[in-house]
Scaffold this active site. Structure first.
Site, PDB file in Angstrom:
ATOM      1  N   SER A  28      -5.311  15.879  -2.852  1.00  0.00           N
ATOM      2  CA  SER A  28      -5.145  14.596  -3.707  1.00  0.00           C
ATOM      3  C   SER A  28      -4.101  15.110  -4.735  1.00  0.00           C
ATOM      4  O   SER A  28      -3.433  13.996  -5.327  1.00  0.00           O
ATOM      5  CB  SER A  28      -6.448  14.168  -4.108  1.00  0.00           C
ATOM      6  OG  SER A  28      -7.044  15.250  -5.019  1.00  0.00           O
ATOM      7  N   ASN A 115     -17.305  16.177  -9.189  1.00  0.00           N
ATOM      8  CA  ASN A 115     -17.757  14.526  -8.831  1.00  0.00           C
ATOM      9  C   ASN A 115     -17.944  13.727 -10.204  1.00  0.00           C
ATOM     10  O   ASN A 115     -17.343  12.703 -10.046  1.00  0.00           O
ATOM     11  CB  ASN A 115     -19.154  14.683  -8.105  1.00  0.00           C
ATOM     12  CG  ASN A 115     -18.855  15.367  -6.914  1.00  0.00           C
ATOM     13  OD1 ASN A 115     -17.703  15.578  -6.407  1.00  0.00           O
ATOM     14  ND2 ASN A 115     -20.134  15.919  -6.278  1.00  0.00           N
ATOM     15  N   THR A 160       1.556 -33.137  -5.778  1.00  0.00           N
ATOM     16  CA  THR A 160       0.370 -32.687  -4.984  1.00  0.00           C
ATOM     17  C   THR A 160       0.935 -32.918  -3.362  1.00  0.00           C
ATOM     18  O   THR A 160       1.693 -33.484  -3.262  1.00  0.00           O
ATOM     19  CB  THR A 160      -0.716 -33.777  -4.975  1.00  0.00           C
ATOM     20  OG1 THR A 160      -0.288 -35.088  -4.479  1.00  0.00           O
ATOM     21  CG2 THR A 160      -1.265 -34.264  -6.401  1.00  0.00           C
ATOM     22  N   HIS A 161       0.460 -31.848  -2.619  1.00  0.00           N
ATOM     23  CA  HIS A 161       0.828 -31.694  -1.325  1.00  0.00           C
ATOM     24  C   HIS A 161       2.432 -31.524  -1.413  1.00  0.00           C
ATOM     25  O   HIS A 161       3.370 -31.890  -0.446  1.00  0.00           O
ATOM     26  CB  HIS A 161       0.735 -32.998  -0.297  1.00  0.00           C
ATOM     27  CG  HIS A 161      -0.692 -33.414  -0.369  1.00  0.00           C
ATOM     28  ND1 HIS A 161      -1.773 -32.930   0.495  1.00  0.00           N
ATOM     29  CD2 HIS A 161      -1.402 -34.088  -1.373  1.00  0.00           C
ATOM     30  CE1 HIS A 161      -2.815 -33.582   0.122  1.00  0.00           C
ATOM     31  NE2 HIS A 161      -2.768 -34.423  -0.924  1.00  0.00           N
ATOM     32  N   ASN A 289      19.829 -15.217  -6.240  1.00  0.00           N
ATOM     33  CA  ASN A 289      18.400 -15.336  -5.376  1.00  0.00           C
ATOM     34  C   ASN A 289      17.292 -14.889  -6.626  1.00  0.00           C
ATOM     35  O   ASN A 289      17.751 -14.102  -7.458  1.00  0.00           O
ATOM     36  CB  ASN A 289      18.257 -14.166  -4.336  1.00  0.00           C
ATOM     37  CG  ASN A 289      19.333 -14.460  -3.121  1.00  0.00           C
ATOM     38  OD1 ASN A 289      19.644 -15.576  -2.993  1.00  0.00           O
ATOM     39  ND2 ASN A 289      19.854 -13.355  -2.822  1.00  0.00           N
ATOM     40  N   GLU A 294      10.189 -13.970  -6.065  1.00  0.00           N
ATOM     41  CA  GLU A 294       9.944 -13.666  -4.600  1.00  0.00           C
ATOM     42  C   GLU A 294       8.891 -12.496  -4.451  1.00  0.00           C
ATOM     43  O   GLU A 294       7.868 -12.453  -3.908  1.00  0.00           O
ATOM     44  CB  GLU A 294      11.139 -13.682  -3.654  1.00  0.00           C
ATOM     45  CG  GLU A 294      11.803 -14.662  -3.629  1.00  0.00           C
ATOM     46  CD  GLU A 294      13.335 -14.309  -3.104  1.00  0.00           C
ATOM     47  OE1 GLU A 294      13.261 -14.393  -1.879  1.00  0.00           O
ATOM     48  OE2 GLU A 294      14.254 -14.249  -3.687  1.00  0.00           O
ATOM     49  N   TYR A 321     -21.388  11.799  -3.825  1.00  0.00           N
ATOM     50  CA  TYR A 321     -19.762  11.680  -3.471  1.00  0.00           C
ATOM     51  C   TYR A 321     -19.698  12.064  -1.944  1.00  0.00           C
ATOM     52  O   TYR A 321     -20.260  12.987  -1.440  1.00  0.00           O
ATOM     53  CB  TYR A 321     -19.277  12.978  -4.414  1.00  0.00           C
ATOM     54  CG  TYR A 321     -17.617  13.178  -4.131  1.00  0.00           C
ATOM     55  CD1 TYR A 321     -16.862  12.331  -4.624  1.00  0.00           C
ATOM     56  CD2 TYR A 321     -17.443  14.117  -2.982  1.00  0.00           C
ATOM     57  CE1 TYR A 321     -15.534  12.564  -4.642  1.00  0.00           C
ATOM     58  CE2 TYR A 321     -15.954  14.065  -2.788  1.00  0.00           C
ATOM     59  CZ  TYR A 321     -15.135  13.238  -3.433  1.00  0.00           C
ATOM     60  OH  TYR A 321     -13.745  13.363  -3.302  1.00  0.00           O
ATOM     61  N   GLN A 326     -11.930   9.928  -2.284  1.00  0.00           N
ATOM     62  CA  GLN A 326     -10.476  10.340  -2.852  1.00  0.00           C
ATOM     63  C   GLN A 326      -9.648   9.088  -2.576  1.00  0.00           C
ATOM     64  O   GLN A 326      -8.404   9.250  -3.265  1.00  0.00           O
ATOM     65  CB  GLN A 326     -10.091  11.656  -1.977  1.00  0.00           C
ATOM     66  CG  GLN A 326      -8.789  12.047  -2.347  1.00  0.00           C
ATOM     67  CD  GLN A 326      -8.746  13.811  -2.088  1.00  0.00           C
ATOM     68  OE1 GLN A 326      -9.356  14.397  -2.703  1.00  0.00           O
ATOM     69  NE2 GLN A 326      -8.000  14.084  -0.834  1.00  0.00           N
ATOM     70  N   LYS A 329      -7.987   6.081  -4.970  1.00  0.00           N
ATOM     71  CA  LYS A 329      -6.796   6.314  -6.223  1.00  0.00           C
ATOM     72  C   LYS A 329      -5.733   5.521  -5.788  1.00  0.00           C
ATOM     73  O   LYS A 329      -4.935   4.728  -6.669  1.00  0.00           O
ATOM     74  CB  LYS A 329      -6.575   7.781  -6.588  1.00  0.00           C
ATOM     75  CG  LYS A 329      -7.734   8.744  -6.982  1.00  0.00           C
ATOM     76  CD  LYS A 329      -7.620  10.108  -7.116  1.00  0.00           C
ATOM     77  CE  LYS A 329      -9.130  10.531  -7.268  1.00  0.00           C
ATOM     78  NZ  LYS A 329      -9.985  10.080  -6.126  1.00  0.00           N
TER      79      LYS A 329
HETATM   80  N1  ARG Z   1      -9.911  15.176  -5.166  1.00  0.00           N
HETATM   81  C1  ARG Z   1     -11.402  14.825  -5.132  1.00  0.00           C
HETATM   82  C2  ARG Z   1     -11.322  13.087  -5.199  1.00  0.00           C
HETATM   83  O1  ARG Z   1     -10.231  12.510  -5.415  1.00  0.00           O
HETATM   84  C3  ARG Z   1     -11.855  15.002  -6.612  1.00  0.00           C
HETATM   85  C4  ARG Z   1     -13.581  15.120  -6.148  1.00  0.00           C
HETATM   86  C5  ARG Z   1     -13.645  16.509  -5.111  1.00  0.00           C
HETATM   87  N2  ARG Z   1     -15.170  16.655  -5.104  1.00  0.00           N
HETATM   88  C6  ARG Z   1     -15.774  17.236  -4.237  1.00  0.00           C
HETATM   89  N3  ARG Z   1     -17.054  17.436  -3.884  1.00  0.00           N
HETATM   90  N4  ARG Z   1     -15.016  17.672  -3.104  1.00  0.00           N
HETATM   91  O2  ARG Z   1     -12.237  12.464  -5.163  1.00  0.00           O
END
Ligand code: ARG
Length: 465
Positions: A28, A115, A160-161, A289, A294, A321, A326, A329
Site C-alpha cells: 500500500s 491494525n 420547475t421541470h 466552455n 462540468e 482486521y 487496505q 484509502k
Molecule cells: N497496509 C495496511 C492497510 O492499509 C496496514 C495494516 C496492515 N495490517 C496487517 N495486519 N497486515 O490496511
C-alpha cells in the site's frame, strides 16, 4: 544487509522473501505514503506514552521521539524515500527510523499493531480532511453571500421541470445554495467528531499485556480514547461519514454546476464566466466552455462511487482486521482531493462571473406571472382551483392571440374573470411579483434582505479554523 534484514518485518516465520508480483499487489506504500505525517505523529504519541508508562526508558523514549521528528522533517521536505519492499507507510517509517536512530527503533512497536496504527492514521487524516473541507465550504458560502449581496436587484425565472415557473431574486437563488452548503457543514462536523477517537492501544484486536495507557496517547492527539479494542480496529464508520459528507456536497456542487452550464449557454445567456475559469475548444475558435462546472457535475459521480466502494468493502467483513481494509484509502483520498480541488476554484469563479440582468429579467416575465393572477383572485375570495382554471384559460387565449400575459388586452383579462379588471398592472411585472410575496423565507426583497443579514451573521460567528 543480511537476508534477515531484507525480509519484511513479519518475515520471521517465512522461509523466503515475497514473490515480486505478490509484493506489488500487497503493497500500500505507493498510496498510503501520504499518511506518513499522521503515522509519525501517532508514533511520537505512542513513544512518549511508552516512556511515561515505563515500558521503555525515558532515554529510549526521547531517542525515539527525536528520531521520529527527524523522519517527519524528511517527509515534510519531500526527501523521504520509500521502496516497494517497505510494503506500507508504517514499515517505511520504522525502517527509516532505524536508519536514523539505531536499534532503539526496534522497541517502538511494543504494545501496538499495524491494525490500530493504520486505524489511527486514518482517523487523523479524516479529522484533518473534514477541517480542510469545512474551510473550503465556508469560503464558498462567503462567495455566495457576497455575490447575492452585490446583485440584490437582479431577477430571473425560477424553474420547475426546467420550465419557467415564477420570477425570483437572483440573491434568493444564490442563498438557496448557501443553505445547502450550511447543511454540508453539519455532516462534515459529524465526520470530524466520529474521527476524533484514537484506536491506538487496541493493538491487533484484543489489547496488549503491556501497561499501555490509550487515554494518554489519545489526549496527546487531542482525541477521545476508544472503548472496545475490537471495535477500534474494525471501525471505518468515520471514513464512511466523511465519504457521505463528500458525496452529498458533491451532489450539491453538481446541481450548481448543471445550472451554470445552462446559464452560460447561448440559449439561456444569463451569465458569463471569467476567462480565467473557462476553457476553449481545440477546433472551434468561438467556444468558451464552463469546464469547471462540468467537472463538478462529473466528479460527483466519482464521489458517490467512492462512498459505495467503502460501503461494499466493509459489508462482508467480520470484525477484526482483514486485508480488504487496505482498500479503504484510495476512495477516501480520491474523494477528499476531488472536493478540495472543486472548492479551491468555486469562490473566485463565482465572484468573477458576470450576470446578464436583462436576459434574466426578459425570461422572468410573461407567463411566469400566471400564478400571480390566480393568487390575486384567490386573495379576493375566488376559490383557488377556480382562479387557477380562469387564468389557465387566459393563458390559452393569449397563446391563440400570440401575445404574452403582460401584453394581454384589458377586455381579455375581464373575460377570463371579471375581478381581473381591478388587477394592478405592476403585478404583471417580475418586480411586482417578487415584491408581492408575503410568506416567510420567500423571494420577497425584504425577506431576502433578512436572510442575507442572517447569512452574514452566521459567517461572522464562525471562528477561523
Ligand atoms: N497496509 C495496511 C492497510 O492499509 C496496514 C495494516 C496492515 N495490517 C496487517 N495486519 N497486515 O490496511
Amino acid at each position: 544487509m543480511s537476508e534477515n534484514e531484507k525480509s519484511p518485518l513479519w518475515g520471521g516465520r517465512f522461509g523466503t522473501t515475497p514473490a515480486e508480483a505478490f509484493e506489488r499487489l500487497n503493497a500500500s506504500i505507493p498510496f498510503d505514503v501520504r499518511l506518513a505525517p499522521y503515522d509519525i505523529r501517532g508514533s511520537i504519541a505512542h513513544a512518549k506514552m511508552l516512556g511515561k508508562q515505563g515500558i521503555v526508558s525515558d532515554e529510549e523514549a526521547a531517542e525515539l521521539v527525536r528520531g521520529l521528528e527527524a523522519v517527519l522533517k524528511e517527509v515534510e521536505a519531500g526527501r523521504f524515500v520509500w521502496t516497494l519492499a517497505d510494503e506500507d507507510v508504517h514499515t517505511a517509517v520504522e525502517r527509516r527510523l532505524r536508519e536514523v536512530a539505531g536499534d532503539v527503533a526496534l522497541k517502538l512497536h511494543t504494545g501496538r499493531s499495524r491494525n490500530d496504527q493504520i486505524a489511527l492514521d486514518l482517523h487523523l487524516f479524516v479529522r484533518d480532511a473534514a477541517e480542510r473541507i469545512t474551510e473550503g465550504v465556508l469560503a464558498a458560502m462567503r462567495a455566495f453571500v457576497e455575490v447575492a449581496q452585490r446583485h440584490r436587484d437582479l431577477i430571473l425565472p425560477g424553474y420547475t421541470h426546467l420550465q419557467r415557473a415564477q420570477p425570483i431574486l437572483l440573491s434568493h437563488h444564490l442563498l438557496a445554495h448557501f443553505e445547502a452548503l450550511k447543511r454540508d457543514l453539519r455532516r462534515l462536523d459529524a465526520a470530524r467528531e466520529a474521527a476524533n477517537v484514537s484506536p491506538l492501544g487496541a493493538a491487533a484486536l484484543g489489547g496488549t499485556p503491556h501497561p499501555t495507557d490509550p487515554a494518554l496517547t489519545a489526549a496527546d492527539l487531542g482525541m477521545q480514547p476508544f472503548s472496545n479494542s475490537l471495535d477500534a480496529v474494525s471501525d471505518r464508520d468515520f471514513a464512511l461519514d466523511l465519504l457521505y459528507a463528500c458525496a452529498v456536497l458533491g451532489v450539491h456542487l453538481s446541481r450548481l454546476g448543471e445550472e451554470w452550464v445552462l446559464w452560460t449557454s447561448a440559449e439561456f445567456g444569463f451569465a458569463t464566466l471569467d476567462d480565467a475559469y473557462s476553457s476553449g475548444s481545440s477546433i472551434m475558435p468561438q467556444k468558451k466552455n464552463p469546464d469547471a462546472y462540468e467537472l463538478m457535475r462529473g466528479k460527483s459521480g466519482r464521489l458517490i462511487g467512492d462512498l459505495n466502494t467503502l460501503l461494499i468493502t466493509l459489508k462482508g467483513l467480520p470484525l477484526g482486521y482483514s486485508k480488504d481494509l487496505q482498500e479503504d484509502k484510495e476512495p477516501l483520498f480520491d474523494a477528499v482531493d476531488a472536493v478540495l480541488a472543486m472548492l479551491a476554484v468555486l469562490p473566485e469563479m463565482l465572484r468573477t462571473a458576470r450576470f446578464n440582468g436583462e436576459r434574466m429579467l426578459g425570461a422572468a416575465g410573461g407567463f411566469a406571472l400566471a400564478t400571480e393572477l390566480a393568487d390575486f383572485l384567490a386573495a379576493r375570495g375566488v376559490a383557488f382551483r377556480e382562479a387557477h382554471r380562469a387564468v389557465g384559460r387566459l393563458v390559452r387565449r393569449c397563446e391563440e392571440l400570440g401575445v404574452s400575459l403582460d401584453e394581454v388586452p384589458q377586455e381579455e383579462l375581464k373575460a377570463a374573470h371579471p375581478m381581473l379588471a381591478e388587477l394592478p398592472m405592476q403585478l404583471l411585472t417580475p418586480q411586482g411579483s417578487v415584491e408581492n410575496k408575503r410568506s416567510a423565507g420567500s423571494t420577497a426583497p425584504g425577506s431576502v434582505e433578512r436572510k442575507l443579514a442572517a447569512a452574514r451573521e452566521f459567517l461572522d460567528g464562525i471562528l477561523p479554523g
